[in-house]
Design a protein around this motif. Structure first.
Motif, PDB file in Angstrom:
ATOM      1  N   PHE A   9      -4.398  -0.985  -8.162  1.00  0.00           N
ATOM      2  CA  PHE A   9      -5.604  -0.170  -8.002  1.00  0.00           C
ATOM      3  C   PHE A   9      -5.326   1.011  -7.078  1.00  0.00           C
ATOM      4  O   PHE A   9      -4.372   1.020  -6.306  1.00  0.00           O
ATOM      5  CB  PHE A   9      -6.768  -1.014  -7.471  1.00  0.00           C
ATOM      6  N   GLY A  10      -6.169   2.034  -7.185  1.00  0.00           N
ATOM      7  CA  GLY A  10      -6.011   3.214  -6.349  1.00  0.00           C
ATOM      8  C   GLY A  10      -6.186   4.484  -7.157  1.00  0.00           C
ATOM      9  O   GLY A  10      -6.626   4.462  -8.313  1.00  0.00           O
ATOM     10  N   ASN A  11      -5.826   5.613  -6.552  1.00  0.00           N
ATOM     11  CA  ASN A  11      -6.024   6.914  -7.197  1.00  0.00           C
ATOM     12  C   ASN A  11      -4.755   7.747  -7.150  1.00  0.00           C
ATOM     13  O   ASN A  11      -4.804   8.963  -6.931  1.00  0.00           O
ATOM     14  CB  ASN A  11      -7.188   7.665  -6.542  1.00  0.00           C
ATOM     15  N   ALA A  12      -3.610   7.101  -7.342  1.00  0.00           N
ATOM     16  CA  ALA A  12      -2.338   7.810  -7.382  1.00  0.00           C
ATOM     17  C   ALA A  12      -2.040   8.296  -8.795  1.00  0.00           C
ATOM     18  O   ALA A  12      -2.784   8.026  -9.741  1.00  0.00           O
ATOM     19  CB  ALA A  12      -1.221   6.895  -6.894  1.00  0.00           C
ATOM     20  N   ASP A  65      -6.123  -7.461  -5.584  1.00  0.00           N
ATOM     21  CA  ASP A  65      -5.693  -6.196  -4.964  1.00  0.00           C
ATOM     22  C   ASP A  65      -4.252  -6.250  -4.450  1.00  0.00           C
ATOM     23  O   ASP A  65      -3.966  -5.806  -3.340  1.00  0.00           O
ATOM     24  CB  ASP A  65      -6.632  -5.814  -3.817  1.00  0.00           C
ATOM     25  N   THR A  66      -3.340  -6.731  -5.260  1.00  0.00           N
ATOM     26  CA  THR A  66      -1.940  -6.858  -4.836  1.00  0.00           C
ATOM     27  C   THR A  66      -1.320  -5.524  -4.463  1.00  0.00           C
ATOM     28  O   THR A  66      -0.697  -5.380  -3.410  1.00  0.00           O
ATOM     29  CB  THR A  66      -1.097  -7.499  -5.960  1.00  0.00           C
ATOM     30  N   LEU A  67      -1.456  -4.514  -5.332  1.00  0.00           N
ATOM     31  CA  LEU A  67      -0.753  -3.243  -5.152  1.00  0.00           C
ATOM     32  C   LEU A  67      -1.770  -2.117  -5.050  1.00  0.00           C
ATOM     33  O   LEU A  67      -2.417  -1.762  -6.025  1.00  0.00           O
ATOM     34  CB  LEU A  67       0.209  -3.000  -6.332  1.00  0.00           C
ATOM     35  N   LEU A  68      -1.898  -1.581  -3.856  1.00  0.00           N
ATOM     36  CA  LEU A  68      -2.781  -0.446  -3.621  1.00  0.00           C
ATOM     37  C   LEU A  68      -1.983   0.835  -3.854  1.00  0.00           C
ATOM     38  O   LEU A  68      -1.277   1.317  -2.980  1.00  0.00           O
ATOM     39  CB  LEU A  68      -3.351  -0.498  -2.201  1.00  0.00           C
ATOM     40  N   ASP A  69      -2.083   1.364  -5.062  1.00  0.00           N
ATOM     41  CA  ASP A  69      -1.398   2.591  -5.469  1.00  0.00           C
ATOM     42  C   ASP A  69      -2.337   3.746  -5.132  1.00  0.00           C
ATOM     43  O   ASP A  69      -2.959   4.339  -5.998  1.00  0.00           O
ATOM     44  CB  ASP A  69      -1.099   2.502  -6.969  1.00  0.00           C
ATOM     45  N   GLU A  70      -2.397   4.050  -3.838  1.00  0.00           N
ATOM     46  CA  GLU A  70      -3.532   4.783  -3.293  1.00  0.00           C
ATOM     47  C   GLU A  70      -3.555   6.262  -3.658  1.00  0.00           C
ATOM     48  O   GLU A  70      -4.535   6.756  -4.220  1.00  0.00           O
ATOM     49  CB  GLU A  70      -3.534   4.626  -1.762  1.00  0.00           C
ATOM     50  N   GLN A  71      -2.491   7.007  -3.301  1.00  0.00           N
ATOM     51  CA  GLN A  71      -2.473   8.438  -3.565  1.00  0.00           C
ATOM     52  C   GLN A  71      -1.043   8.955  -3.539  1.00  0.00           C
ATOM     53  O   GLN A  71      -0.158   8.332  -2.958  1.00  0.00           O
ATOM     54  CB  GLN A  71      -3.313   9.197  -2.539  1.00  0.00           C
ATOM     55  N   GLY A  72      -0.825  10.091  -4.208  1.00  0.00           N
ATOM     56  CA  GLY A  72       0.508  10.656  -4.313  1.00  0.00           C
ATOM     57  C   GLY A  72       1.127  10.365  -5.666  1.00  0.00           C
ATOM     58  O   GLY A  72       0.511   9.748  -6.542  1.00  0.00           O
ATOM     59  N   ARG A  73       2.382  10.819  -5.851  1.00  0.00           N
ATOM     60  CA  ARG A  73       3.134  10.573  -7.079  1.00  0.00           C
ATOM     61  C   ARG A  73       4.145   9.463  -6.830  1.00  0.00           C
ATOM     62  O   ARG A  73       4.932   9.541  -5.876  1.00  0.00           O
ATOM     63  CB  ARG A  73       3.855  11.847  -7.519  1.00  0.00           C
ATOM     64  N   HIS A  74       4.131   8.465  -7.720  1.00  0.00           N
ATOM     65  CA  HIS A  74       4.940   7.267  -7.490  1.00  0.00           C
ATOM     66  C   HIS A  74       5.657   6.841  -8.761  1.00  0.00           C
ATOM     67  O   HIS A  74       5.166   7.063  -9.869  1.00  0.00           O
ATOM     68  CB  HIS A  74       4.065   6.117  -6.986  1.00  0.00           C
ATOM     69  N   PHE A  75       6.801   6.178  -8.551  1.00  0.00           N
ATOM     70  CA  PHE A  75       7.606   5.689  -9.674  1.00  0.00           C
ATOM     71  C   PHE A  75       7.973   4.240  -9.416  1.00  0.00           C
ATOM     72  O   PHE A  75       8.493   3.901  -8.345  1.00  0.00           O
ATOM     73  CB  PHE A  75       8.867   6.541  -9.807  1.00  0.00           C
ATOM     74  N   PHE A  76       7.701   3.371 -10.387  1.00  0.00           N
ATOM     75  CA  PHE A  76       8.051   1.953 -10.311  1.00  0.00           C
ATOM     76  C   PHE A  76       8.954   1.646 -11.502  1.00  0.00           C
ATOM     77  O   PHE A  76       8.524   1.749 -12.645  1.00  0.00           O
ATOM     78  CB  PHE A  76       6.800   1.077 -10.352  1.00  0.00           C
ATOM     79  N   ARG A 106       0.862  -1.185   0.000  1.00  0.00           N
ATOM     80  CA  ARG A 106       0.000   0.000   0.000  1.00  0.00           C
ATOM     81  C   ARG A 106       0.898   1.234   0.000  1.00  0.00           C
ATOM     82  O   ARG A 106       1.777   1.372   0.861  1.00  0.00           O
ATOM     83  CB  ARG A 106      -0.897   0.008   1.240  1.00  0.00           C
ATOM     84  N   VAL A 107       0.690   2.129  -0.964  1.00  0.00           N
ATOM     85  CA  VAL A 107       1.475   3.371  -1.034  1.00  0.00           C
ATOM     86  C   VAL A 107       0.504   4.536  -0.964  1.00  0.00           C
ATOM     87  O   VAL A 107      -0.268   4.779  -1.893  1.00  0.00           O
ATOM     88  CB  VAL A 107       2.302   3.463  -2.325  1.00  0.00           C
ATOM     89  N   ALA A 108       0.543   5.271   0.158  1.00  0.00           N
ATOM     90  CA  ALA A 108      -0.386   6.375   0.386  1.00  0.00           C
ATOM     91  C   ALA A 108       0.373   7.642   0.742  1.00  0.00           C
ATOM     92  O   ALA A 108      -0.098   8.452   1.537  1.00  0.00           O
ATOM     93  CB  ALA A 108      -1.371   6.006   1.491  1.00  0.00           C
ATOM     94  N   ALA A 109       1.561   7.819   0.167  1.00  0.00           N
ATOM     95  CA  ALA A 109       2.383   8.992   0.444  1.00  0.00           C
ATOM     96  C   ALA A 109       2.946   9.528  -0.855  1.00  0.00           C
ATOM     97  O   ALA A 109       3.046   8.805  -1.849  1.00  0.00           O
ATOM     98  CB  ALA A 109       3.520   8.629   1.399  1.00  0.00           C
ATOM     99  N   ASP A 110       3.329  10.788  -0.848  1.00  0.00           N
ATOM    100  CA  ASP A 110       3.835  11.422  -2.055  1.00  0.00           C
ATOM    101  C   ASP A 110       5.311  11.098  -2.265  1.00  0.00           C
ATOM    102  O   ASP A 110       6.051  10.814  -1.317  1.00  0.00           O
ATOM    103  CB  ASP A 110       3.650  12.936  -1.941  1.00  0.00           C
ATOM    104  N   GLN A 111       5.731  11.124  -3.520  1.00  0.00           N
ATOM    105  CA  GLN A 111       7.123  10.962  -3.919  1.00  0.00           C
ATOM    106  C   GLN A 111       7.727   9.662  -3.379  1.00  0.00           C
ATOM    107  O   GLN A 111       8.734   9.659  -2.664  1.00  0.00           O
ATOM    108  CB  GLN A 111       7.948  12.170  -3.464  1.00  0.00           C
ATOM    109  N   ALA A 112       7.115   8.561  -3.748  1.00  0.00           N
ATOM    110  CA  ALA A 112       7.617   7.232  -3.381  1.00  0.00           C
ATOM    111  C   ALA A 112       8.107   6.527  -4.638  1.00  0.00           C
ATOM    112  O   ALA A 112       7.452   6.593  -5.686  1.00  0.00           O
ATOM    113  CB  ALA A 112       6.536   6.410  -2.695  1.00  0.00           C
ATOM    114  N   ALA A 113       9.261   5.856  -4.540  1.00  0.00           N
ATOM    115  CA  ALA A 113       9.852   5.197  -5.706  1.00  0.00           C
ATOM    116  C   ALA A 113      10.284   3.786  -5.345  1.00  0.00           C
ATOM    117  O   ALA A 113      10.783   3.534  -4.231  1.00  0.00           O
ATOM    118  CB  ALA A 113      11.046   5.998  -6.223  1.00  0.00           C
ATOM    119  N   PHE A 114      10.130   2.876  -6.318  1.00  0.00           N
ATOM    120  CA  PHE A 114      10.470   1.469  -6.128  1.00  0.00           C
ATOM    121  C   PHE A 114      11.273   1.006  -7.335  1.00  0.00           C
ATOM    122  O   PHE A 114      10.818   1.129  -8.470  1.00  0.00           O
ATOM    123  CB  PHE A 114       9.202   0.624  -5.980  1.00  0.00           C
TER     124      PHE A 114
END
Length: 395
Positions: free
Chosen positions: A226-229, A202-213, A184-192
């Motif tokens: 799934f989510g609203n990121a 529902d493996t990856l909850l890409d919830e909110q914020g800006r993310h890089f995979f 679950r990623v619910a924070a801004d500026q997260a990178a993996f």
């Protein structure tokens, strides 16, 4: 007088040391039993393992320019044996970066990076070597979001070379409460970077914020991203484990994006990825009425259903969703054989696809480091080969 006293003390210490040395030399050696030899071998092996880990940690600390380094392992070489305890030891709202170096092993625990633990970098020994596992479900955890094995709630989080799994039994079709989140990623500026995420529904909850995979592996069956990121997936492998059904019935979906209004700047962009696996899956379902998902220059295997997309059984959403594809290839791509996309799916031209194609989509040049990400040109990688080779050599 003081000088004389000092000289006498020094002489006495020298005599005592010499006597102790002579005494130790004269003691008969203890007989080496097989048990003693085995114990000595184990200690020697552990020392070598700890020395190897220390060298690796030193290298990672230098690469990540960390001001504080915390270590985790199962062999007693590190600061902690629990990843959560290491996270809890990170200074609150730190301005500098903290590196948590996690040795190879399976860590069976739920982990939460709380919102006050900012600026954390998590480094594993390889996404097939360092794994965090738990088996929470919506039923057992009090809701889908709470079922996550690993939750990121703090800004500025980065993870490299590890995997996160939710090992709960896959829910049967129609079961309520079987959702089981791995990340679950619910924070801004997260990178993996080069991480693996394993689960089913529902493996990856890409919830909110800006993310890089970057170069990640995501496995699941139903709405498993799934989510609203606002997220960019670059060079990732998206693997369906949906059940095969008779007559090609669709049994899964890769994405369920939740954009709820035209004012939100959210969506998922998949660039130069691969969609593979089993069963038949939609590329996306319209969880939100303005769901936004783009697949660009991505290989789509036959696992992708011919229609490609699903309106969540709400025809009104066909007018507001943005489901796009650009220069995709493979038997599951539009025009790649049996694919006959739904009418509201968009085949994008270069101008329409451009906003989704590089790190500017997530304002990544400001934070998705190292190194800073230049715009993509052709098939050039946005991560330098030199850095990628360095990190691969650290595994």
């Amino acid at each position: 007088m003081l000088w004389a006293a000092s000289a006498i003390c020094s002489a006495l210490v020298a005599v005592l040391l010499a006597t102790r040395s002579f005494y130790l030399q004269q003691q008969p050696a203890s007989p080496r039993t097989s048990t003693g030899a085995a114990e000595e071998g184990r200690h020697h092996h552990r020392r070598r393992a700890c020395d190897d880990q220390a060298r690796w940690v030193s290298k990672m600390a230098s690469l990540h320019n960390a001001s504080l380094v915390l270590t985790v392992d199962r062999r007693g070489c590190a600061n902690f044996t629990s990843l959560q305890k290491a996270v809890d030891a990170v200074p609150d709202y730190a301005a500098a970066r903290t590196l948590i170096a996690v040795d190879a092993g399976v860590y069976a625990e739920k982990v939460v990076v709380w919102s006050n633990k900012t600026g954390v970098t998590l480094q594993g020994r390889g996404n097939l070597e360092t794994t965090v596992v738990w088996n929470g479900t919506a039923n057992s955890s009090g809701g889908t979001f709470s079922s996550a094995t690993f939750a990121v709630l703090a800004a500025g989080f980065m993870a490299y070379n590890l995997s996160v799994q939710n090992t709960a039994r896959p829910a049967n079709q129609g079961d309520a409460g079987g959702q089981a989140v791995a990340l679950r990623v619910a924070a801004d500026q997260a990178a993996f970077y080069w991480c693996g995420f394993y689960g089913s529904q529902d493996t990856l909850l890409d919830e909110q914020g800006r993310h890089f995979f970057r170069g990640c592996y995501v496995e699941g069956s139903i709405d498993f991203i799934f989510g609203n990121a606002r997220s960019l997936y670059l060079g990732c492998t998206i693997s369906s484990v949906a059940n095969a059904a008779a007559e090609g019935a669709v049994t899964g979906s890769v994405t369920a994006q939740g954009r709820a209004s035209p004012d939100e700047r959210t969506g998922f962009a998949f660039v130069r990825c691969s969609v593979v696996g089993t069963g038949q899956v939609w590329l996306g379902r319209a969880w939100g009425p303005y769901a936004t998902v783009v697949f660009a220059r991505t290989y789509l295997a036959a696992v992708v259903a011919p229609g490609g997309w699903n309106d969540w059984n709400d025809a009104a959403r066909q007018e507001s969703v943005f489901f796009g594809e650009y220069e995709c290839t493979g038997p599951g791509a539009s025009g790649g054989g049996a694919a006959q996309r739904v009418a509201y799916a968009r085949q994008l031209d270069q101008r329409q696809a451009a906003p989704f194609m590089d790190a500017s989509y997530i304002d990544g040049s400001q934070w998705a480091v190292p190194p800073l990400l230049p715009p993509m040109q052709g098939d050039d990688d946005v991560i330098s080969a030199e850095y990628a080779n360095t990190m691969a050599g650290s595994m």
